[in-house]
Scaffold this motif. Structure first.
Motif, PDB file in Angstrom:
ATOM      1  N   ARG A 143       0.813  -1.214   0.000  1.00  0.00           N
ATOM      2  CA  ARG A 143       0.000   0.000   0.000  1.00  0.00           C
ATOM      3  C   ARG A 143       0.841   1.257   0.000  1.00  0.00           C
ATOM      4  O   ARG A 143       0.308   2.344  -0.056  1.00  0.00           O
ATOM      5  N   SER A 144       2.168   1.114   0.043  1.00  0.00           N
ATOM      6  CA  SER A 144       3.006   2.291  -0.067  1.00  0.00           C
ATOM      7  C   SER A 144       3.326   2.637  -1.507  1.00  0.00           C
ATOM      8  O   SER A 144       3.907   3.677  -1.766  1.00  0.00           O
ATOM      9  N   GLY A 145       2.957   1.773  -2.400  1.00  0.00           N
ATOM     10  CA  GLY A 145       3.220   2.084  -3.792  1.00  0.00           C
ATOM     11  C   GLY A 145       2.063   2.859  -4.371  1.00  0.00           C
ATOM     12  O   GLY A 145       0.971   2.856  -3.848  1.00  0.00           O
ATOM     13  N   VAL A 146       2.323   3.523  -5.493  1.00  0.00           N
ATOM     14  CA  VAL A 146       1.273   4.326  -6.112  1.00  0.00           C
ATOM     15  C   VAL A 146       0.105   3.406  -6.469  1.00  0.00           C
ATOM     16  O   VAL A 146       0.297   2.370  -7.097  1.00  0.00           O
ATOM     17  N   PRO A 147      -1.099   3.742  -6.083  1.00  0.00           N
ATOM     18  CA  PRO A 147      -2.221   2.832  -6.326  1.00  0.00           C
ATOM     19  C   PRO A 147      -2.551   2.765  -7.810  1.00  0.00           C
ATOM     20  O   PRO A 147      -2.378   3.743  -8.538  1.00  0.00           O
TER      21      PRO A 147
ATOM     22  N   PRO B 153      -4.893   2.687 -11.198  1.00  0.00           N
ATOM     23  CA  PRO B 153      -6.097   3.482 -11.471  1.00  0.00           C
ATOM     24  C   PRO B 153      -7.343   2.731 -11.058  1.00  0.00           C
ATOM     25  O   PRO B 153      -7.410   1.513 -11.153  1.00  0.00           O
ATOM     26  N   LEU B 154      -8.295   3.461 -10.580  1.00  0.00           N
ATOM     27  CA  LEU B 154      -9.512   2.875 -10.044  1.00  0.00           C
ATOM     28  C   LEU B 154     -10.296   2.227 -11.170  1.00  0.00           C
ATOM     29  O   LEU B 154     -10.550   2.838 -12.198  1.00  0.00           O
ATOM     30  N   SER B 155     -10.654   1.007 -10.974  1.00  0.00           N
ATOM     31  CA  SER B 155     -11.463   0.329 -11.995  1.00  0.00           C
ATOM     32  C   SER B 155     -12.506  -0.486 -11.281  1.00  0.00           C
ATOM     33  O   SER B 155     -12.578  -0.490 -10.051  1.00  0.00           O
ATOM     34  N   GLU B 156     -13.282  -1.197 -12.040  1.00  0.00           N
ATOM     35  CA  GLU B 156     -14.392  -1.881 -11.405  1.00  0.00           C
ATOM     36  C   GLU B 156     -13.977  -3.119 -10.668  1.00  0.00           C
ATOM     37  O   GLU B 156     -14.727  -3.625  -9.858  1.00  0.00           O
ATOM     38  N   ARG B 157     -12.813  -3.612 -10.945  1.00  0.00           N
ATOM     39  CA  ARG B 157     -12.395  -4.839 -10.279  1.00  0.00           C
ATOM     40  C   ARG B 157     -12.265  -4.580  -8.798  1.00  0.00           C
ATOM     41  O   ARG B 157     -11.601  -3.664  -8.375  1.00  0.00           O
TER      42      ARG B 157
END
Lengths: 255, 598
Positions: free
Chosen positions: B381-385, B387-391
């Motif tokens: 969780r320290s890495g860049v998340p 992109p938000l997707s539906e999964r």
């Protein structure tokens, strides 16, 4: 992909406090980020779902395509009392103009492409400037863009820290300019950190809370993302004032 | 006609008017008694004709006086206004006092002479105070009574002393309470400081003001466990600190039990619980933390076991059970992971069983893997998340059970292979065949590189390999073992014969038979080489034949190796010489061969 943004400001005196608050909220230590941004002009890339999809009916239209400022972002590492060294994380960034209208957050098309600098040359090779190495490493269409008449290359530095909170990337940074007496900064060697000058003499820092979403048109994703950003804004109320800015302030169109 | 003149009726002269009316008329006429003196009025009466002029004269005089006054003192205008205002104020006050005195007297009068009083009393007093309620009496002055006065003085002194005493007492009580409060607070804060000095994190309780709590949970746990990881610190009446009720009172721990054939052969250690009254606050917090960690570990193991049911892991009422080999055999060890309350198992803790160490190792490895999973979570969780997707990513199952199972499977497989190798070795020794064997062991070449727990956990996650080599008469047979739970359950055995032939098995029995056959073939080949050109060797059947030109028959000699029965035999159609567990011939292999030939 689209980027959702909220921006805020922090004076230099409270920066350490804000860093500590972010560290407490996110449960992680700040990650130091030092980047050099090389800006060049090129037409907008053809991204699916982009605001400006080029005219398919009339491809040979003679109107000049609007050119945008693209950034090539090079990650840098700081040596102890030595010049900055480039690392191998080079990204080609494109950001479109933000959406118009009264939106709760700044929404704009974003495209980040990672460039792989070939291992054939070390980044400290003094005979090849950073720009040349990037151009050499770029894939063909990008290379054409980089070398075609983009003589006006500007560059600046961004120094700051980054935190991750669930899906939000929080950056707190300030902009630095090249040292004064360098004739062609984009093409020359990397300076030392002490030689860089502040863009804003008050030393204030900018806070940026951003999220990338895959599809702007799917309401579930978009609404969830906006909701998360607004909740974060509410969380930071009283500490940092995060808000949308005038879209023309973030205008990336080249004039 | 005579003219009529009507004269008005004579009327009485208008009343002289009460003093009030006269005064008001004069005030309206002349101004408020400003320059009105008797002398001036008499002058006026004398100079009647010149009344108007005297009026104007007066006015002029007034003006003159004003001007002179104005010219006499500089900036007198403001002073004048101030003086005027002051005077008005004084008059107002005087008016007020007079009216009050009037009211008082009239109220008094209303008792004895109501009508007179009623006329002079003002309206407000009439409203508020009933008339006739104030009366007066005349008293004679009482003679001075010294004794009574002294008594009065004494009473007064006593009363004063009593009240002073009472206030002194209450002050003392307050001081006592303050002192005890200070003492309690000092004790409380001393204890809090000692807790923080030992590294526990004391923080504000969310949602409860004025109460501190201590966190002993882990940030990276599943939400239901990280929420439980905080306990309130309450002040007890005598200033000490009590941990919130229920925390650390029923501690649990995870225990590993190894069973063979239904009987327990090994148990891991659980922390002992000291007597409750002796336990210090910090010990209780530590117990709470250990219990929470083990509960989370058990929970994650359960989640993982549900996904691993195909690999032979099952959950019974007690806990999670899995076998160390894929087959049911009396050799196989059953491993049971259970969550026990520390108070429930105090009785059978003293018995030491033979495989306690192994059970303890398993427990330690499981705990280490959970900590490693926590660390991985932080890194992720320290890495860049993305992109938000539906999964929607479900909570991934933490790999704790799988490495443990892989380890155990490898361990058991190695034992089996080593057993086999030693039995073969003894058979060969009985036949006086020189041989060498290298037993399989865990490949610990990377042990020197371990710098910390993370490296250790990394090694635990990788696949296990070991090798066993059996060599005799210049030939070498290699058995390789590999366990990884990624593809299939169980160990993969690889047999590499001398000619480079590679065969893979999943069951130890198959390996055994195959290896027996390989050894027999090798022995046959050896004999054939020794015997000479005339003999031909059928490698697959470990058979050597010689075509005898004399009889037209062929001589056949074959080798059998049976590790199950413990038998190594050299056979001809007529005779059989064997070594091994049942009957052992004292010949060497070579001699036996010659015997069969001749």
């Amino acid at each position: 992909m689209h980027e959702l943004l909220l921006l805020g400001q922090v004076p230099a005196s409270s920066r350490v406090l804000v860093l500590k608050i972010f560290a407490g909220i996110t449960g992680m230590q700040p990650q130091h980020l030092l980047e050099k941004h090389l800006v060049y002009r090129a037409p907008a890339p053809q991204i699916e779902g982009s605001v400006r999809y080029p005219n398919k009916q009339n491809p040979a239209s003679s109107e000049p395509r609007q050119e945008y400022n693209h950034h090539v972002v090079v990650g840098l590492t700081e040596d102890e009392s030595g010049p900055l060294r480039g690392s191998d994380s080079v990204t080609n960034q494109f950001r479109d103009l933000a959406e118009a209208g009264n939106k709760p957050v700044v929404i704009r098309v974003a495209s980040d492409t990672k460039l792989i600098i070939s291992q054939a040359y070390e980044v400290e090779d003094v005979t090849m400037s950073l720009w040349d190495k990037i151009v050499a490493a770029a894939p063909a269409p990008l290379k054409a863009q980089l070398t075609s008449g983009s003589i006006r290359k500007r560059s600046y530095y961004q120094d700051g820290h980054r935190f991750i909170h669930n899906n939000i990337t929080i950056q707190i940074f300030r902009i630095l300019k090249e040292p004064l007496d360098v004739p062609d900064p984009a093409n020359s060697e990397l300076p030392r950190f002490e030689e860089l000058r502040l863009l804003d003499d008050s030393g204030a820092y900018t806070v940026q809370a951003s999220m990338i979403i895959e599809d702007r048109n799917k309401p579930e994703i978009f609404d969830a993302a906006v909701k998360e950003l607004l909740e974060f804004k509410e969380l930071m109320r009283g500490c940092v004032d995060l808000r949308t800015v005038d879209r023309h302030a973030l205008d990336t169109r080249a004039r | 006609m005579a003219s009529l003149t009507f004269r008005p009726w004579t009327r009485d002269a208008p009343e002289a008017g009460s003093l009030k009316d006269v005064l008001s008329r004069v005030a309206a006429d002349r101004g408020h008694f400003r320059e009105l003196t008797e002398a001036a009025l008499q002058e006026e009466i004398a100079g009647e004709g010149a009344l108007e002029s005297s009026d104007s004269d007066e006015d002029d005089e007034n003006d003159d006086r004003e001007d002179s006054q104005a010219s006499a003192k500089p900036a007198t205008r403001d002073d004048l206004f101030k003086a005027r205002a002051e005077m008005l104020q004084h008059i107002d006050t005087a008016n007020n006092e007079v009216m009050i005195a009037l009211d008082f007297v009239s109220l008094l009068l209303t008792k004895d002479a109501p009508e007179k009083g009623k006329t002079t009393i003002s309206a407000e007093i009439k409203k508020q105070i009933p008339l006739g309620s104030l009366g007066y009496d005349m008293w004679q002055n009482m003679p001075v009574n010294k004794a009574r006065e002294a008594q009065d003085a004494l009473l007064a002194t006593n009363v004063r002393m009593e009240t002073l005493q009472r206030s002194a007492d209450s002050l003392l009580v307050a001081a006592d309470r303050l002192e005890s409060n200070v003492r309690k607070e000092t004790q409380y804060w001393d204890q809090i400081l000692s807790i923080t000095a030992n590294g526990w994190n004391v923080c504000k309780l969310p949602g409860q003001q004025h109460r501190l709590g201590v966190t002993y949970g882990f940030n990276e746990s599943a939400p239901e466990f990280s929420r439980r990881g905080i306990a309130a610190l309450n002040a007890s009446p005598d200033g000490g600190i009590l941990l919130e009720r229920g925390i650390g009172s029923k501690p649990k721990a995870m225990r590993v039990v190894l069973r063979q054939g239904g009987l327990a052969v090994g148990r891991s250690r659980v922390p002992t619980v000291a007597d409750e009254s002796e336990t210090m606050l910090e010990a209780r917090i530590r117990h709470a933390r250990n219990s929470l960690f083990d509960e989370e570990l058990y929970h994650e193991l359960l989640r993982e076991s549900r996904g691993q049911a195909s690999l032979g892991v099952s959950t019974t009422g007690d806990g999670i059970v899995f076998r160390s080999t894929s087959a049911e055999s009396p050799q196989s060890t059953e491993v049971l992971l259970e969550l026990v309350g520390l108070y429930d198992i105090q009785d059978d803790l003293d018995v030491k069983l033979e495989q306690d160490t192994l059970a303890q190792v398993i427990a330690l490895v499981a705990r280490t893997l959970l900590s490693q999973a926590h660390r991985e979570k932080v890194k992720k969780r320290s890495g860049v998340p993305p992109p938000l997707s539906e999964r929607r990513d479900d909570r991934p199952t933490l790999p704790i059970l799988r490495p443990v199972m892989a380890f155990l499977l490898q361990h058991t497989a190695m034992k089996l292979v080593n057993q086999y190798t030693s039995s073969i070795g003894s058979l060969l020794a009985a036949a006086h065949i020189d041989h060498e064997d290298q037993l399989a062991a865990f490949d610990l070449s990377k042990a020197a590189e371990i710098h910390g727990v993370e490296d250790l956990a990394g090694i635990l996650m990788q696949r296990w390999t070991s090798e066993s080599v059996l060599s005799f008469y210049g030939t070498k047979i290699t058995i390789r073992l590999e366990t990884t739970l990624a593809q299939s359950f169980g160990t993969l055995y690889t047999l590499i014969g001398t000619n480079g032939r590679v065969s893979k098995f999943t069951e130890c029995e198959e390996l055994r038979t195959s290896c027996d056959a390989a050894i027999a073939s090798e022995l046959a080949l050896y004999l054939q080489r020794k015997a000479g050109q005339a003999w031909k060797c059928n490698v697959r059947e470990a058979l050597i034949t010689k075509h005898d030109s004399k009889d037209g028959k062929e001589d056949r000699i074959w080798v059998t190796v049976d590790s199950q029965a413990g038998l190594l035999a050299l056979n001809s159609p007529t005779k059989k010489i064997s070594w091994g567990s049942q009957s052992s011939s004292s010949n060497t292999f070579h001699d036996a061969w010659l015997e069969l030939l001749g």
